[in-house]
Enzyme design. Structure first.
Site, short mmCIF file in Angstrom:
data_model
loop_
_atom_site.label_atom_id
_atom_site.label_comp_id
_atom_site.label_asym_id
_atom_site.label_seq_id
_atom_site.Cartn_x
_atom_site.Cartn_y
_atom_site.Cartn_z
N CYS A 57 0.83 -1.21 0.00
CA CYS A 57 0.00 0.00 0.00
C CYS A 57 0.86 1.26 0.00
O CYS A 57 0.40 2.34 -0.40
CB CYS A 57 -0.93 0.01 1.21
SG CYS A 57 -0.10 -0.02 2.80
N ASN A 58 2.12 1.14 0.44
CA ASN A 58 2.97 2.32 0.54
C ASN A 58 4.05 2.41 -0.53
O ASN A 58 4.73 3.43 -0.62
CB ASN A 58 3.65 2.38 1.91
CG ASN A 58 2.72 2.87 2.99
OD1 ASN A 58 1.81 3.63 2.71
ND2 ASN A 58 2.93 2.43 4.21
N GLN A 130 5.99 -8.90 3.62
CA GLN A 130 5.59 -8.54 2.25
C GLN A 130 6.75 -8.70 1.28
O GLN A 130 6.58 -9.14 0.14
CB GLN A 130 5.07 -7.10 2.25
CG GLN A 130 3.76 -6.93 3.01
CD GLN A 130 3.39 -5.47 3.22
OE1 GLN A 130 4.26 -4.60 3.36
NE2 GLN A 130 2.10 -5.19 3.24
N GLY A 199 -12.68 -6.95 4.54
CA GLY A 199 -11.45 -7.68 4.24
C GLY A 199 -11.11 -8.59 5.42
O GLY A 199 -11.67 -8.46 6.50
N ALA A 200 -10.17 -9.50 5.21
CA ALA A 200 -9.79 -10.42 6.28
C ALA A 200 -8.30 -10.71 6.26
O ALA A 200 -7.85 -11.74 6.75
CB ALA A 200 -10.58 -11.72 6.17
N GLY A 201 -7.52 -9.77 5.69
CA GLY A 201 -6.07 -9.95 5.60
C GLY A 201 -5.35 -9.54 6.87
O GLY A 201 -5.96 -9.24 7.91
#
Length: 429
Positions: A57-58, A130, A199-201
């Site tokens: 996301c960043n 990530q 969401g469920a992350g």
């Protein structure tokens, strides 16, 4: 062989641009193969040997390694053109937001990213996982070779060292904790509010943990897969709903936090307008942590909606920065030492082909002289004569190249060779 990183992050580009160059997780492998194909199809970079893509996301970053026949500047430009071409963006709109990091700067950047020094939340640990996911995708797509494999293995080791020997994460304010603080700007307390997570992350799980600790009146999880929604909701004594239920259920919630991997918005303007009307204009706090965004930007213009994105958390997560400066300095020192070590390894790799050539030519000489000696023995020559001939033959062949080079050299080159050759042929005593 050269290393190169080209990318953008939360400090160089707004979320409105980052979401356009984000790679969905299920497309990373395909994108890695596309990058290698792009570089090998006459686009000038010659960086097709190795490639990996990190997209969160960043940040979105492309790591590459290869031979730069046309120079670093050409490789950088080609990489930027690939990102623009892949996402169908005007190159002129994207290029000003990109950072380009060759060689040791690329290594230093990778180490800092994995250690949480380049994150919006200083010292956050999620980025390491990530990055490991990105490496797995690149490896599965055939993008990792000797250089990037070694780079990322050392990157993970450095991140572990930084986290275990410094307090870089001790004072960090997580994105989830910051989300709670931001919601308390709208509602004095989370207690008594109805909270919805979409969401469920991992990020939603972290947020749910922090919000649940504030004892909300209810906690609900909406997800495309009902089983995952129920599993997460059960942990916090909440309930689960389907994404398809959002249009009729949205008005029941005071706080909404969304973070999915959807490439298109999940919550549209009309849906929220109906929810506001049903709530009789009671305010809703909405936090969109997804990139690309889950909530249409136009929703933020509604009077009773307080919509924030991942970028809006910046001021909160930077609180207490002064308490982390000593840990940052210590982490940077560790990283700098490891960068120098890695670059030393890269420099040593340059001589590997030379060493291989020397070994191959030496082996050819050895075999030739050995065959000659065997023929002499077969003819009945005395063993001492054969050994003498073998040793002299090997010596003559090994010395022929250096002697010829010294004989043909002139001036400064001859002086350099004269000083170097005794070192190369020095024997232990």
């Amino acid at each position: 062989m050269h290393l190169l990183t080209v990318g953008l992050n939360h400090t160089t580009a707004p979320v409105s641009l980052r979401e356009k160059v984000a790679f969905p997780a299920d497309q990373i492998g395909q994108a890695v193969m596309a990058a290698r194909a792009w570089f090998s199809s006459g686009n000038g970079a010659d960086m097709s040997d190795e490639a990996a893509i990190l997209s969160t996301c960043n940040r979105t970053e492309l790591y590459a390694a290869g031979n730069l026949e046309h120079g670093v500047d050409t490789a950088i430009d080609s990489t930027a053109h690939f990102l623009a071409h892949y996402h169908q963006l005007p190159y002129a709109d994207l290029r000003p937001h990109l950072y380009t990091l060759p060689q040791d700067n690329a290594v230093r950047h990778a180490f800092r990213v994995a250690s949480g020094l380049d994150s919006m939340v200083l010292g956050e640990a999620q980025i390491l996982g990530q990055m490991k996911d990105a490496v797995r995708h690149a490896e599965a797509a055939g993008g990792l070779g000797t250089y990037l494999h070694q780079l990322f293995q050392r990157t993970f080791a450095v991140a572990k060292e930084v986290r275990s020997t410094t307090e870089i994460g001790a004072h960090s304010v997580s994105m989830a904790a910051a989300a709670v603080r931001m919601s308390e700007r709208i509602f004095d307390t989370v207690a008594g509010q109805h909270v919805l997570f979409i969401g469920a992350g991992e990020m939603i799980e972290l947020c749910a943990t922090h919000f649940a600790a504030q004892n909300p009146k209810s906690l609900t999880v909406a997800n495309r897969t009902m089983e995952r929604a129920e599993l997460l909701a059960h942990r916090f004594n909440g309930q689960a709903i389907r994404l398809a239920d959002l249009p009729t259920q949205l008005g029941n919630f005071d706080i909404i936090v969304s973070c999915t991997a959807s490439s298109l918005p999940i919550i549209g303007l009309g849906m929220v307008e109906r929810a506001v009307k049903a709530r009789r204009h009671k305010p809703i706090f909405m936090l969109d942590l997804a990139v690309p965004r889950d909530i249409e930007t136009e929703i933020g213009r509604l009077d009773d909606i307080f919509l924030y994105t991942v970028d809006d958390l910046g001021s909160i997560v930077q609180a207490g920065m002064e308490n982390r400066q000593a840990a940052v300095a210590q982490a940077e020192a560790i990283i700098e030492t490891r960068v120098q070590s890695f670059m030393h390894w890269v420099d040593n790799r340059i001589v590997v082909p030379v060493i291989q050539d020397l070994q191959e030519s030496s082996e050819a000489m050895r075999r030739a002289e050995l065959e000659r000696a065997r023929k002499m023995l077969a003819k009945g020559e005395d063993i001492e004569v054969v050994l003498e001939a073998l040793s002299k033959g090997l010596t003559a062949k090994f010395m022929h190249g250096p002697q010829q080079a010294l004989h043909n050299a002139q001036g400064d080159e001859r002086a350099r060779l004269a000083a170097l050759l005794p070192q190369l042929f020095r024997t232990k005593r």
